[in-house]
Design a protein around this motif. Structure first.
Motif, PDB file in Angstrom:
ATOM      1  N   LYS A  78     -49.081   6.523  44.131  1.00 14.50           N
ATOM      2  CA  LYS A  78     -48.131   5.663  43.419  1.00 14.50           C
ATOM      3  C   LYS A  78     -47.337   6.458  42.393  1.00 14.50           C
ATOM      4  N   GLU A  79     -48.016   7.338  41.671  1.00 13.27           N
ATOM      5  CA  GLU A  79     -47.322   8.146  40.667  1.00 13.27           C
ATOM      6  C   GLU A  79     -46.301   9.076  41.317  1.00 13.27           C
ATOM      7  N   VAL A  80     -46.667   9.655  42.445  1.00 11.63           N
ATOM      8  CA  VAL A  80     -45.732  10.524  43.164  1.00 11.63           C
ATOM      9  C   VAL A  80     -44.498   9.733  43.593  1.00 11.63           C
ATOM     10  N   GLN A  81     -44.709   8.542  44.087  1.00  6.30           N
ATOM     11  CA  GLN A  81     -43.585   7.699  44.492  1.00  6.30           C
ATOM     12  C   GLN A  81     -42.713   7.330  43.298  1.00  6.30           C
ATOM     13  N   ASP A  82     -43.342   7.096  42.154  1.00 10.10           N
ATOM     14  CA  ASP A  82     -42.576   6.820  40.936  1.00 10.10           C
ATOM     15  C   ASP A  82     -41.688   8.004  40.574  1.00 10.10           C
ATOM     16  N   VAL A  83     -42.261   9.209  40.607  1.00  9.19           N
ATOM     17  CA  VAL A  83     -41.494  10.402  40.246  1.00  9.19           C
ATOM     18  C   VAL A  83     -40.349  10.617  41.232  1.00  9.19           C
ATOM     19  N   GLU A  84     -40.608  10.399  42.507  1.00  5.05           N
ATOM     20  CA  GLU A  84     -39.533  10.518  43.499  1.00  5.05           C
ATOM     21  C   GLU A  84     -38.387   9.560  43.173  1.00  5.05           C
ATOM     22  N   ARG A  85     -38.716   8.354  42.799  1.00  2.00           N
ATOM     23  CA  ARG A  85     -37.675   7.379  42.449  1.00  2.00           C
ATOM     24  C   ARG A  85     -36.928   7.808  41.195  1.00  2.00           C
ATOM     25  N   TRP A  86     -37.671   8.285  40.189  1.00  2.00           N
ATOM     26  CA  TRP A  86     -37.022   8.718  38.951  1.00  2.00           C
ATOM     27  C   TRP A  86     -35.992   9.818  39.221  1.00  2.00           C
ATOM     28  N   VAL A  87     -36.350  10.750  40.088  1.00  2.00           N
ATOM     29  CA  VAL A  87     -35.457  11.887  40.361  1.00  2.00           C
ATOM     30  C   VAL A  87     -34.336  11.502  41.317  1.00  2.00           C
ATOM     31  N   TRP A  88     -34.695  10.945  42.474  1.00  2.00           N
ATOM     32  CA  TRP A  88     -33.717  10.720  43.537  1.00  2.00           C
ATOM     33  C   TRP A  88     -32.817   9.515  43.295  1.00  2.00           C
ATOM     34  N   GLU A  89     -33.322   8.509  42.599  1.00  2.00           N
ATOM     35  CA  GLU A  89     -32.541   7.291  42.411  1.00  2.00           C
ATOM     36  C   GLU A  89     -32.057   7.092  40.979  1.00  2.00           C
ATOM     37  N   GLU A  90     -32.856   7.517  40.004  1.00  2.00           N
ATOM     38  CA  GLU A  90     -32.531   7.221  38.613  1.00  2.00           C
ATOM     39  C   GLU A  90     -31.988   8.418  37.843  1.00  2.00           C
ATOM     40  N   GLY A  91     -31.913   9.575  38.488  1.00  2.00           N
ATOM     41  CA  GLY A  91     -31.264  10.727  37.863  1.00  2.00           C
ATOM     42  C   GLY A  91     -32.031  11.387  36.739  1.00  2.00           C
ATOM     43  N   LYS A  92     -33.359  11.269  36.743  1.00  2.00           N
ATOM     44  CA  LYS A  92     -34.167  11.911  35.706  1.00  2.00           C
ATOM     45  C   LYS A  92     -34.362  13.398  36.016  1.00  2.00           C
ATOM     46  N   LYS A  93     -34.690  14.154  34.980  1.00  2.00           N
ATOM     47  CA  LYS A  93     -35.158  15.525  35.167  1.00  2.00           C
ATOM     48  C   LYS A  93     -36.661  15.535  34.919  1.00  2.00           C
ATOM     49  N   VAL A  94     -37.417  16.043  35.884  1.00  2.00           N
ATOM     50  CA  VAL A  94     -38.868  16.151  35.756  1.00  2.00           C
ATOM     51  C   VAL A  94     -39.241  17.624  35.814  1.00  2.00           C
ATOM     52  N   ILE A  95     -40.015  18.078  34.831  1.00  2.00           N
ATOM     53  CA  ILE A  95     -40.429  19.479  34.740  1.00  2.00           C
ATOM     54  C   ILE A  95     -41.950  19.532  34.835  1.00  2.00           C
ATOM     55  N   LEU A  96     -42.444  20.254  35.828  1.00  2.00           N
ATOM     56  CA  LEU A  96     -43.883  20.395  36.075  1.00  2.00           C
ATOM     57  C   LEU A  96     -44.256  21.860  35.895  1.00  2.00           C
ATOM     58  N   LEU A  97     -45.240  22.127  35.049  1.00  2.00           N
ATOM     59  CA  LEU A  97     -45.584  23.507  34.715  1.00  2.00           C
ATOM     60  C   LEU A  97     -47.050  23.798  34.989  1.00  2.00           C
ATOM     61  N   GLY A  98     -47.299  24.936  35.663  1.00  2.00           N
ATOM     62  CA  GLY A  98     -48.657  25.322  36.020  1.00  2.00           C
ATOM     63  C   GLY A  98     -49.122  26.577  35.302  1.00  2.00           C
ATOM     64  N   TYR A  99     -49.916  27.395  36.017  1.00  2.00           N
ATOM     65  CA  TYR A  99     -50.509  28.591  35.423  1.00  2.00           C
ATOM     66  C   TYR A  99     -50.988  29.476  36.562  1.00  2.00           C
ATOM     67  N   TYR A 100     -51.396  30.691  36.248  1.00  2.00           N
ATOM     68  CA  TYR A 100     -51.767  31.640  37.297  1.00  2.00           C
ATOM     69  C   TYR A 100     -53.213  31.454  37.774  1.00  2.00           C
ATOM     70  N   LYS A 101     -53.522  32.049  38.921  1.00  2.00           N
ATOM     71  CA  LYS A 101     -54.880  32.141  39.488  1.00  2.00           C
ATOM     72  C   LYS A 101     -55.510  30.804  39.872  1.00  2.00           C
ATOM     73  N   ASN A 102     -54.735  29.738  39.870  1.00  2.00           N
ATOM     74  CA  ASN A 102     -55.297  28.408  40.124  1.00  2.00           C
ATOM     75  C   ASN A 102     -56.391  28.066  39.116  1.00  2.00           C
ATOM     76  N   GLU A 103     -56.199  28.510  37.869  1.00  2.37           N
ATOM     77  CA  GLU A 103     -57.143  28.195  36.794  1.00  2.37           C
ATOM     78  C   GLU A 103     -57.309  26.684  36.680  1.00  2.37           C
ATOM     79  N   ASP A 104     -58.548  26.227  36.574  1.00  3.16           N
ATOM     80  CA  ASP A 104     -58.838  24.788  36.468  1.00  3.16           C
ATOM     81  C   ASP A 104     -58.241  23.997  37.629  1.00  3.16           C
ATOM     82  N   HIS A 105     -58.044  24.666  38.772  1.00  2.00           N
ATOM     83  CA  HIS A 105     -57.420  24.033  39.945  1.00  2.00           C
ATOM     84  C   HIS A 105     -56.007  23.543  39.626  1.00  2.00           C
ATOM     85  N   ILE A 106     -55.311  24.262  38.741  1.00  3.63           N
ATOM     86  CA  ILE A 106     -53.984  23.816  38.317  1.00  3.63           C
ATOM     87  C   ILE A 106     -52.987  23.812  39.470  1.00  3.63           C
TER      88      ILE A 106
END
Length: 239
Positions: A63-91
C-alpha cells in the motif's frame, strides 16, 4: 513558492531534528526558504512537496509503495530515498521494496576510490560527475564537486533512469558494478521525481561542510510542483 519538505520518520529513519547529525542541514534549508518538518504520520506525507526517507529501517508495504507511486506519477511530488553501503542493516533490501517500482535497485556493495577521495580515505568518494542538481534557483552552476561517504552503487532496471551523480572513473565497486551513486526517475506529465541515493551521509554535519555538499543538498531538496488543484481537478502549472 516555498518548498515544503517532509522528513519522514515513519520507517525509523534518521531524524533531522538530531542536532548532532543534521542541525546544519535543517538550519541552512530554513535559512534559504525551505520549510522542513519531521513527519511521523504516513498519511500526512502527501501534504508536502518533497518527501525524504533517510535510511529507512522498516520495509515499505504494498500500500505504501502504491501511495508513493501516486504521489510521484500523479501528484508531482519529489521523493528522495537514501541508503548506505554493504547492505548494512539490510538497508539495500529495505530500500528496494520501494526503489524497484521506479526502475532501479540499490546494490549490496561498497564503492571505493583510491585516487579521488577526501584526505586519503578511499570510502570518502570525491566526484565532479554531477549531472543534476548542480544549479541554483537562478540556473547558475553552484555545485562542482561533492563528497559521498560510504556509498553503495545503483543498478538501473529501466532505460529512462537519469544519472544524478556518478563516481570518477577511478572508483570501483567491490562487486564489479558501474559506480552510479545517485539516480532518478522523472514523471514528465506530473513533474514528479523519484531519487535514489547510495548513501545517506553526504548531508550530515560532517560531510555537508565539505566541497559543495551544502549547495547540492539544498538543490536536491528544493521542488516546485507543476500541479495545482482548480475546481477539484489537477492542472499543470507553468514554471
Amino acid at each position: 513558492m516555498q518548498t515544503k519538505v517532509a522528513w519522514s520518520i515513519t520507517h525509523q529513519e534518521f531524524t533531522i531534528t538530531d542536532y548532532y547529525y543534521f542541525s546544519i542541514l535543517q538550519r541552512e534549508a530554513e535559512k534559504r526558504g525551505l520549510i522542513v518538518h519531521e513527519v511521523d504520520n504516513w498519511e500526512k506525507l502527501k501534504e508536502y512537496h518533497t518527501i525524504v526517507f533517510n535510511y529507512p529501517e522498516i520495509p515499505f508495504t504494498e500500500k505504501e509503495v502504491q501511495d508513493v507511486e501516486r504521489w510521484v506519477w500523479e501528484e508531482g511530488k519529489k521523493v528522495i530515498l537514501l541508503g548506505y553501503y554493504k547492505n548494512e542493516d539490510h538497508i539495500a533490501d529495505t530500500c528496494n521494496t520501494l526503489a524497484r517500482r521506479f526502475g532501479m535497485e540499490l546494490n549490496p556493495d561498497e564503492v571505493i576510490d583510491e585516487v579521488n577521495n577526501h584526505q586519503g580515505d578511499k570510502y570518502f568518494l570525491v566526484t565532479s560527475k554531477i549531472r543534476r542538481y548542480n544549479k541554483n534557483e537562478k540556473n547558475e552552476v553552484n555545485v562542482n564537486k561533492i563528497m559521498l561517504a560510504c556509498s553503495a552503487s545503483i543498478k538501473p532496471l529501466m532505460p529512462d533512469i537519469k544519472v544524478v551523480v556518478r563516481a570518477e572513473d577511478t572508483a570501483q565497486s567491490n562487486m564489479g558494478h558501474y559506480t552510479l551513486l545517485i539516480a532518478e526517475q522523472i514523471a514528465p506529465t506530473s513533474g514528479g521525481y523519484f531519487c535514489l541515493a547510495g548513501t545517506c551521509v553526504f548531508w550530515d554535519n560532517y560531510s555537508i561542510t565539505l566541497y559543495d555538499n551544502l549547495e547540492f543538498s539544498i538543490n536536491l531538496l528544493r521542488h516546485t510542483p507543476k500541479l495545482k488543484v482548480e475546481g477539484g481537478k489537477q492542472v499543470i502549472l507553468e514554471i
